[in-house]
Design a protein around this motif. Structure first.
Motif, PDB file in Angstrom:
ATOM      1  N   ILE A 146      32.332  39.756  27.897  1.00  0.00           N
ATOM      2  CA  ILE A 146      32.412  41.337  27.549  1.00  0.00           C
ATOM      3  C   ILE A 146      33.265  41.982  28.755  1.00  0.00           C
ATOM      4  O   ILE A 146      32.935  41.923  29.574  1.00  0.00           O
ATOM      5  CB  ILE A 146      30.988  42.090  27.680  1.00  0.00           C
ATOM      6  CG1 ILE A 146      30.272  41.503  26.239  1.00  0.00           C
ATOM      7  CG2 ILE A 146      31.317  43.507  27.426  1.00  0.00           C
ATOM      8  CD1 ILE A 146      28.943  42.273  26.148  1.00  0.00           C
ATOM      9  N   MET A 147      34.405  42.492  28.310  1.00  0.00           N
ATOM     10  CA  MET A 147      35.056  43.487  29.264  1.00  0.00           C
ATOM     11  C   MET A 147      35.821  44.632  28.301  1.00  0.00           C
ATOM     12  O   MET A 147      36.475  44.200  27.449  1.00  0.00           O
ATOM     13  CB  MET A 147      36.292  42.845  29.752  1.00  0.00           C
ATOM     14  CG  MET A 147      35.935  41.809  31.159  1.00  0.00           C
ATOM     15  SD  MET A 147      37.029  41.230  32.332  1.00  0.00           S
ATOM     16  CE  MET A 147      37.985  39.858  31.416  1.00  0.00           C
ATOM     17  N   GLY A 148      35.356  45.842  28.649  1.00  0.00           N
ATOM     18  CA  GLY A 148      35.531  46.812  27.948  1.00  0.00           C
ATOM     19  C   GLY A 148      35.527  48.316  28.643  1.00  0.00           C
ATOM     20  O   GLY A 148      35.157  48.265  29.816  1.00  0.00           O
ATOM     21  N   VAL A 149      36.274  49.232  27.963  1.00  0.00           N
ATOM     22  CA  VAL A 149      36.292  50.660  28.560  1.00  0.00           C
ATOM     23  C   VAL A 149      35.435  51.757  27.452  1.00  0.00           C
ATOM     24  O   VAL A 149      35.218  51.111  26.361  1.00  0.00           O
ATOM     25  CB  VAL A 149      37.421  51.208  28.721  1.00  0.00           C
ATOM     26  CG1 VAL A 149      38.196  50.483  29.831  1.00  0.00           C
ATOM     27  CG2 VAL A 149      38.310  51.211  27.610  1.00  0.00           C
ATOM     28  N   ALA A 150      35.290  52.861  28.195  1.00  0.00           N
ATOM     29  CA  ALA A 150      34.641  53.762  27.050  1.00  0.00           C
ATOM     30  C   ALA A 150      35.225  53.982  26.000  1.00  0.00           C
ATOM     31  O   ALA A 150      36.615  54.283  25.960  1.00  0.00           O
ATOM     32  CB  ALA A 150      34.109  54.903  27.954  1.00  0.00           C
ATOM     33  N   GLY A 166      38.084  47.056  23.809  1.00  0.00           N
ATOM     34  CA  GLY A 166      37.501  45.746  24.117  1.00  0.00           C
ATOM     35  C   GLY A 166      36.207  45.613  24.004  1.00  0.00           C
ATOM     36  O   GLY A 166      35.751  45.716  22.397  1.00  0.00           O
ATOM     37  N   GLY A 167      35.396  45.306  25.072  1.00  0.00           N
ATOM     38  CA  GLY A 167      34.123  44.694  24.611  1.00  0.00           C
ATOM     39  C   GLY A 167      33.916  43.423  24.511  1.00  0.00           C
ATOM     40  O   GLY A 167      34.280  42.558  25.342  1.00  0.00           O
ATOM     41  N   LEU A 190      36.049  54.321  32.718  1.00  0.00           N
ATOM     42  CA  LEU A 190      34.683  54.081  32.598  1.00  0.00           C
ATOM     43  C   LEU A 190      34.767  52.394  32.066  1.00  0.00           C
ATOM     44  O   LEU A 190      34.244  52.138  30.827  1.00  0.00           O
ATOM     45  CB  LEU A 190      33.916  54.884  31.323  1.00  0.00           C
ATOM     46  CG  LEU A 190      33.872  56.219  32.005  1.00  0.00           C
ATOM     47  CD1 LEU A 190      32.867  57.064  31.126  1.00  0.00           C
ATOM     48  CD2 LEU A 190      33.090  56.293  33.296  1.00  0.00           C
ATOM     49  N   PHE A 191      34.957  51.538  32.899  1.00  0.00           N
ATOM     50  CA  PHE A 191      35.006  49.931  32.756  1.00  0.00           C
ATOM     51  C   PHE A 191      33.580  49.234  32.763  1.00  0.00           C
ATOM     52  O   PHE A 191      32.975  49.763  33.952  1.00  0.00           O
ATOM     53  CB  PHE A 191      35.991  49.461  33.270  1.00  0.00           C
ATOM     54  CG  PHE A 191      35.957  47.694  33.277  1.00  0.00           C
ATOM     55  CD1 PHE A 191      36.780  47.305  32.367  1.00  0.00           C
ATOM     56  CD2 PHE A 191      35.151  46.931  34.149  1.00  0.00           C
ATOM     57  CE1 PHE A 191      36.633  46.018  32.185  1.00  0.00           C
ATOM     58  CE2 PHE A 191      35.186  45.753  34.069  1.00  0.00           C
ATOM     59  CZ  PHE A 191      35.882  45.216  33.076  1.00  0.00           C
ATOM     60  N   SER A 192      33.230  48.411  32.088  1.00  0.00           N
ATOM     61  CA  SER A 192      32.046  47.668  32.148  1.00  0.00           C
ATOM     62  C   SER A 192      32.275  46.428  31.718  1.00  0.00           C
ATOM     63  O   SER A 192      33.018  46.112  30.777  1.00  0.00           O
ATOM     64  CB  SER A 192      30.854  48.307  31.407  1.00  0.00           C
ATOM     65  OG  SER A 192      30.624  49.721  31.759  1.00  0.00           O
ATOM     66  N   CYS A 193      31.347  45.366  32.005  1.00  0.00           N
ATOM     67  CA  CYS A 193      31.727  43.918  31.732  1.00  0.00           C
ATOM     68  C   CYS A 193      30.084  43.274  31.760  1.00  0.00           C
ATOM     69  O   CYS A 193      29.191  43.874  32.033  1.00  0.00           O
ATOM     70  CB  CYS A 193      32.473  43.349  32.623  1.00  0.00           C
ATOM     71  SG  CYS A 193      31.890  43.246  34.480  1.00  0.00           S
ATOM     72  N   GLY A 194      30.137  42.083  31.069  1.00  0.00           N
ATOM     73  CA  GLY A 194      28.918  41.191  31.196  1.00  0.00           C
ATOM     74  C   GLY A 194      29.039  40.057  30.365  1.00  0.00           C
ATOM     75  O   GLY A 194      30.086  39.499  30.062  1.00  0.00           O
TER      76      GLY A 194
END
Length: 320
Positions: A146-150, A166-167, A190-194
């Protein structure tokens, strides 16, 4: 390093800085500038529901609502809607264990595999491979699923299906050396990953890869005037010599043909499982999981309508 390098800094996102939904209203965990580096300590996709001692009974109480947490978000200064966020994958550190599973109701062949199964992997990153069973070695190739933005829209959205933001794309090419380009939809991106993976085939057909916690180091840059990026793009680095080196022995490939593209993919996977069971002495569950962590789905032909051709190929050098 120069003035730009001197100004850049490194920040950290810990395991407690996680969220379960994509939303433009999630408060940032950290704020950075273009060029800064962030490290992420990401728990596995089960969100801690599976550990080294787990067995398949864990799925009696497994909560899918808790699965696939993402870590962040990171607010990047000067990132505005219409810009593009470039994410350089600098390093990915694996731990010593992982898991793969067949989960009821999940996976490409869910109707054919209704019963749960779980494999706990003993990972030794220094060797460069994971042992599936005696005589079957899977090269390690860690990446973030997972790599994505809001998203641009208001509301809260599941982290499981990917979108243009993304996501959960589950693309094994997003490994060390790759640069990922994501369109920016909200101020700060607002990038998040996991969703750390130690290895996966293209398609992740049983629904899981080698799921594992990862420590990721990513660098962020805001790119202006790139209007062609309206969904995830990426650029890979040249292949480098892997720790685990073994001669290429070719691939065994099965082909599914059908007027429905999804059904063609299912046929290709089904035929691969049949071949593994018949020629390699694997049980059906093991064959399904091996196909998910090591074999690649590919569209071979889309133009000769009404039928499409999808292949699944497995590198024969996994059989040592």
């Amino acid at each position: 390093m120069g003035l730009l390098g001197d100004r850049c800094k490194t920040l950290h996102v810990g395991r407690h800085q996680k969220h379960q939904k994509w939303s433009r209203h999630v408060s940032p965990a950290v704020t950075v500038s273009s060029g800064d580096v962030v490290t992420f300590d990401a728990i596995d996709g089960s969100n801690g529901q599976i550990d080294k001692q787990s067995d398949k009974s864990v799925f009696n109480s497994f909560d899918f609502e808790l699965a696939d947490p993402v870590f962040g978000p990171v607010f990047i200064r000067d990132a505005e809607p219409g810009d593009v966020l470039r994410i350089d994958v600098l390093s990915l550190e694996m731990t010593d264990w992982g898991w793969s599973a067949i989960m009821p109701g999940f996976g490409l062949l869910a109707d054919e595999f209704p019963d749960p199964d779980l494999k706990i992997w003993n990972l030794r990153p220094e060797t460069g491979y994971a042992v599936f069973k005696d005589g079957v070695h899977i090269p390690l190739r860690p990446f973030l699923g997972i790599m994505g933005v809001a998203p641009a829209m208001d509301g809260e959205f599941s982290t499981i299906p990917p979108t243009d933001a993304g996501g959960n794309v589950d693309c094994r090419d997003l490994t060390v050396g790759t640069s990922v380009y994501l369109p920016v939809f909200v101020p700060g991106a607002l990038f998040s990953c996991g969703d750390g993976h130690a290895a996966q085939g293209h398609g992740e057909v049983c629904g899981t890869a080698i799921e594992t916690p990862l420590k990721a180091t990513l660098r962020f840059n805001v790119c202006k005037n790139q209007p062609w990026v309206t969904a995830p793009h990426y650029q890979t680095a040249p292949e480098t010599t892997q720790i685990y080196q073994i001669a290429d022995r070719g691939r065994y490939t099965t082909m599914g043909i059908d007027s429905d593209l999804l059904e063609a993919a299912k046929k290709a996977v089904r035929y691969m499982i049949q071949w593994l069971v018949a020629t390699k002495g694997l049980g059906r569950n093991d064959a399904y999981m091996l196909a998910s962590v090591a074999a690649d789905l590919q569209i071979a032909e889309l133009v000769d309508v009404p039928n499409f051709a999808v292949t699944m190929s497995l590198p024969l050098n996994v059989f040592v």
